[in-house]
Write a protein that holds these residues in place. Structure first.
Motif, PDB file in Angstrom:
ATOM      1  N   PRO A 185       0.819  -1.222   0.000  1.00  0.00           N
ATOM      2  CA  PRO A 185       0.000   0.000   0.000  1.00  0.00           C
ATOM      3  C   PRO A 185       0.854   1.273   0.000  1.00  0.00           C
ATOM      4  O   PRO A 185       0.446   2.287  -0.581  1.00  0.00           O
ATOM      5  CB  PRO A 185      -0.816  -0.138   1.282  1.00  0.00           C
ATOM      6  N   GLU A 186       2.020   1.222   0.626  1.00  0.00           N
ATOM      7  CA  GLU A 186       2.904   2.388   0.678  1.00  0.00           C
ATOM      8  C   GLU A 186       3.464   2.767  -0.698  1.00  0.00           C
ATOM      9  O   GLU A 186       4.036   3.840  -0.862  1.00  0.00           O
ATOM     10  CB  GLU A 186       4.073   2.129   1.629  1.00  0.00           C
ATOM     11  N   ASP A 187       3.309   1.889  -1.671  1.00  0.00           N
ATOM     12  CA  ASP A 187       3.763   2.191  -3.036  1.00  0.00           C
ATOM     13  C   ASP A 187       2.722   2.986  -3.815  1.00  0.00           C
ATOM     14  O   ASP A 187       3.007   3.423  -4.937  1.00  0.00           O
ATOM     15  CB  ASP A 187       4.068   0.898  -3.798  1.00  0.00           C
ATOM     16  N   SER A 188       1.544   3.168  -3.258  1.00  0.00           N
ATOM     17  CA  SER A 188       0.500   3.922  -3.946  1.00  0.00           C
ATOM     18  C   SER A 188       0.953   5.363  -4.144  1.00  0.00           C
ATOM     19  O   SER A 188       1.369   6.028  -3.197  1.00  0.00           O
ATOM     20  CB  SER A 188      -0.795   3.895  -3.130  1.00  0.00           C
ATOM     21  N   ALA A 189       0.878   5.823  -5.383  1.00  0.00           N
ATOM     22  CA  ALA A 189       1.343   7.176  -5.707  1.00  0.00           C
ATOM     23  C   ALA A 189       1.115   7.440  -7.188  1.00  0.00           C
ATOM     24  O   ALA A 189       0.770   6.530  -7.949  1.00  0.00           O
ATOM     25  CB  ALA A 189       2.833   7.333  -5.384  1.00  0.00           C
ATOM     26  N   LEU A 190       1.339   8.683  -7.556  1.00  0.00           N
ATOM     27  CA  LEU A 190       1.408   9.048  -8.966  1.00  0.00           C
ATOM     28  C   LEU A 190       2.857   8.861  -9.393  1.00  0.00           C
ATOM     29  O   LEU A 190       3.750   9.448  -8.801  1.00  0.00           O
ATOM     30  CB  LEU A 190       0.957  10.485  -9.160  1.00  0.00           C
ATOM     31  N   TYR A 191       3.076   8.029 -10.374  1.00  0.00           N
ATOM     32  CA  TYR A 191       4.422   7.692 -10.825  1.00  0.00           C
ATOM     33  C   TYR A 191       4.747   8.477 -12.099  1.00  0.00           C
ATOM     34  O   TYR A 191       3.970   8.489 -13.050  1.00  0.00           O
ATOM     35  CB  TYR A 191       4.546   6.200 -11.098  1.00  0.00           C
ATOM     36  N   TYR A 192       5.916   9.088 -12.078  1.00  0.00           N
ATOM     37  CA  TYR A 192       6.396   9.885 -13.201  1.00  0.00           C
ATOM     38  C   TYR A 192       7.692   9.290 -13.757  1.00  0.00           C
ATOM     39  O   TYR A 192       8.511   8.774 -12.996  1.00  0.00           O
ATOM     40  CB  TYR A 192       6.732  11.316 -12.767  1.00  0.00           C
ATOM     41  N   CYS A 193       7.879   9.418 -15.053  1.00  0.00           N
ATOM     42  CA  CYS A 193       9.202   9.173 -15.610  1.00  0.00           C
ATOM     43  C   CYS A 193       9.786  10.502 -16.071  1.00  0.00           C
ATOM     44  O   CYS A 193       9.051  11.468 -16.338  1.00  0.00           O
ATOM     45  CB  CYS A 193       9.167   8.173 -16.760  1.00  0.00           C
ATOM     46  N   ALA A 194      11.078  10.544 -16.147  1.00  0.00           N
ATOM     47  CA  ALA A 194      11.769  11.768 -16.530  1.00  0.00           C
ATOM     48  C   ALA A 194      13.121  11.416 -17.125  1.00  0.00           C
ATOM     49  O   ALA A 194      13.657  10.327 -16.869  1.00  0.00           O
ATOM     50  CB  ALA A 194      11.940  12.674 -15.310  1.00  0.00           C
ATOM     51  N   ILE A 195      13.681  12.329 -17.900  1.00  0.00           N
ATOM     52  CA  ILE A 195      15.000  12.116 -18.467  1.00  0.00           C
ATOM     53  C   ILE A 195      15.871  13.342 -18.231  1.00  0.00           C
ATOM     54  O   ILE A 195      15.373  14.452 -18.019  1.00  0.00           O
ATOM     55  CB  ILE A 195      14.956  11.805 -19.987  1.00  0.00           C
ATOM     56  N   VAL A 196      17.170  13.098 -18.260  1.00  0.00           N
ATOM     57  CA  VAL A 196      18.136  14.181 -18.079  1.00  0.00           C
ATOM     58  C   VAL A 196      19.426  13.777 -18.758  1.00  0.00           C
ATOM     59  O   VAL A 196      19.757  12.585 -18.820  1.00  0.00           O
ATOM     60  CB  VAL A 196      18.369  14.470 -16.574  1.00  0.00           C
ATOM     61  N   ARG A 197      20.135  14.751 -19.274  1.00  0.00           N
ATOM     62  CA  ARG A 197      21.454  14.465 -19.822  1.00  0.00           C
ATOM     63  C   ARG A 197      22.390  14.167 -18.660  1.00  0.00           C
ATOM     64  O   ARG A 197      22.437  14.915 -17.687  1.00  0.00           O
ATOM     65  CB  ARG A 197      21.969  15.645 -20.628  1.00  0.00           C
ATOM     66  N   SER A 198      23.123  13.065 -18.770  1.00  0.00           N
ATOM     67  CA  SER A 198      23.984  12.657 -17.664  1.00  0.00           C
ATOM     68  C   SER A 198      25.195  11.927 -18.213  1.00  0.00           C
ATOM     69  O   SER A 198      25.060  11.023 -19.041  1.00  0.00           O
ATOM     70  CB  SER A 198      23.227  11.740 -16.707  1.00  0.00           C
ATOM     71  N   ARG A 199      26.350  12.320 -17.718  1.00  0.00           N
ATOM     72  CA  ARG A 199      27.586  11.662 -18.140  1.00  0.00           C
ATOM     73  C   ARG A 199      28.268  10.947 -16.979  1.00  0.00           C
ATOM     74  O   ARG A 199      29.408  10.515 -17.096  1.00  0.00           O
ATOM     75  CB  ARG A 199      28.536  12.686 -18.759  1.00  0.00           C
ATOM     76  N   THR A 200      27.573  10.811 -15.872  1.00  0.00           N
ATOM     77  CA  THR A 200      28.144  10.113 -14.718  1.00  0.00           C
ATOM     78  C   THR A 200      27.961   8.612 -14.880  1.00  0.00           C
ATOM     79  O   THR A 200      27.019   8.168 -15.530  1.00  0.00           O
ATOM     80  CB  THR A 200      27.485  10.587 -13.423  1.00  0.00           C
TER      81      THR A 200
ATOM     82  N   PRO B 102      21.690   9.834 -12.197  1.00  0.00           N
ATOM     83  CA  PRO B 102      21.472  10.724 -11.053  1.00  0.00           C
ATOM     84  C   PRO B 102      20.109  10.530 -10.404  1.00  0.00           C
ATOM     85  O   PRO B 102      19.184   9.959 -10.991  1.00  0.00           O
ATOM     86  CB  PRO B 102      21.569  12.119 -11.689  1.00  0.00           C
ATOM     87  N   ARG B 103      20.012  11.024  -9.176  1.00  0.00           N
ATOM     88  CA  ARG B 103      18.743  11.050  -8.450  1.00  0.00           C
ATOM     89  C   ARG B 103      18.011  12.377  -8.634  1.00  0.00           C
ATOM     90  O   ARG B 103      16.820  12.460  -8.372  1.00  0.00           O
ATOM     91  CB  ARG B 103      18.984  10.853  -6.951  1.00  0.00           C
ATOM     92  N   HIS B 104      18.716  13.387  -9.073  1.00  0.00           N
ATOM     93  CA  HIS B 104      18.149  14.730  -9.145  1.00  0.00           C
ATOM     94  C   HIS B 104      18.456  15.375 -10.492  1.00  0.00           C
ATOM     95  O   HIS B 104      19.233  14.844 -11.276  1.00  0.00           O
ATOM     96  CB  HIS B 104      18.738  15.593  -8.019  1.00  0.00           C
ATOM     97  N   GLY B 105      17.816  16.509 -10.724  1.00  0.00           N
ATOM     98  CA  GLY B 105      18.157  17.325 -11.884  1.00  0.00           C
ATOM     99  C   GLY B 105      17.439  16.979 -13.161  1.00  0.00           C
ATOM    100  O   GLY B 105      17.749  17.525 -14.214  1.00  0.00           O
ATOM    101  N   TYR B 106      16.459  16.103 -13.097  1.00  0.00           N
ATOM    102  CA  TYR B 106      15.728  15.723 -14.311  1.00  0.00           C
ATOM    103  C   TYR B 106      14.927  16.909 -14.836  1.00  0.00           C
ATOM    104  O   TYR B 106      14.306  17.635 -14.052  1.00  0.00           O
ATOM    105  CB  TYR B 106      14.828  14.530 -14.020  1.00  0.00           C
ATOM    106  N   ASP B 107      14.928  17.073 -16.155  1.00  0.00           N
ATOM    107  CA  ASP B 107      14.330  18.282 -16.699  1.00  0.00           C
ATOM    108  C   ASP B 107      13.242  18.053 -17.733  1.00  0.00           C
ATOM    109  O   ASP B 107      12.654  19.024 -18.226  1.00  0.00           O
ATOM    110  CB  ASP B 107      15.423  19.177 -17.309  1.00  0.00           C
ATOM    111  N   THR B 108      12.959  16.816 -18.073  1.00  0.00           N
ATOM    112  CA  THR B 108      11.853  16.519 -18.977  1.00  0.00           C
ATOM    113  C   THR B 108      11.006  15.440 -18.326  1.00  0.00           C
ATOM    114  O   THR B 108      11.518  14.358 -18.024  1.00  0.00           O
ATOM    115  CB  THR B 108      12.351  16.043 -20.346  1.00  0.00           C
ATOM    116  N   TRP B 109       9.735  15.748 -18.129  1.00  0.00           N
ATOM    117  CA  TRP B 109       8.864  14.892 -17.329  1.00  0.00           C
ATOM    118  C   TRP B 109       7.621  14.487 -18.110  1.00  0.00           C
ATOM    119  O   TRP B 109       7.115  15.233 -18.943  1.00  0.00           O
ATOM    120  CB  TRP B 109       8.412  15.633 -16.068  1.00  0.00           C
TER     121      TRP B 109
END
Length: 124
Positions: free
Chosen positions: A88-103, A107-114
């Motif tokens: 039940p704790e997994d209930s939520a609105l789920y989003y995907c996103a992308i970001v340019r990343s060379r690591t 990354p966990r943060h900094g996504y800019d297209t949702w």
């Protein structure tokens, strides 16, 4: 600019499974990462998992390790989040996103297209 669209959400009982998809409107280039996030009512949006688009390196939040699997199909420009043993704790609105990343790790943060999100509800 690439647009994202999630699908696959729905209502499932505790212990059930869902597979979310994130389809991109165009090609996702190498050097990007795709992440999945979720937001429950009254809570902040949280990172769930991410994958490097080129090499497939993955990263998960501790609460979903061993239950969720992120993957991608580079030919179809689509990402996936397989969710097993849902709680039940997994209930939520789920989003995907992308970001340019060379690591090496995505990354966990900094996504800019949702995407607009897909709703997941897990009943007890």
């Amino acid at each position: 600019q690439v647009q994202l669209a999630e699908s696959g959400g729905g209502l499932v009982q505790t212990g059930g499974s869902l597979r979310l998809s994130c389809a991109a409107s165009g090609r996702i280039s190498s050097g990007y990462a795709m992440g999945w996030f979720r937001q429950a009512p009254g809570k902040e949006r949280e990172f769930v998992a991410a994958i490097g688009w080129s090499w497939g390196n993955t990263l998960y939040v501790d609460s979903v390790k061993g239950r969720f699997t992120i993957s991608r199909d580079t030919d179809e420009n689509t990402g996936y989040l397989q969710m097993n043993n849902l709680e039940p704790e997994d209930s939520a609105l789920y989003y995907c996103a992308i970001v340019r990343s060379r690591t090496p790790l995505p990354p966990r943060h900094g996504y800019d297209t949702w995407g607009p999100g897909t709703q997941v509800f897990v009943s007890s």
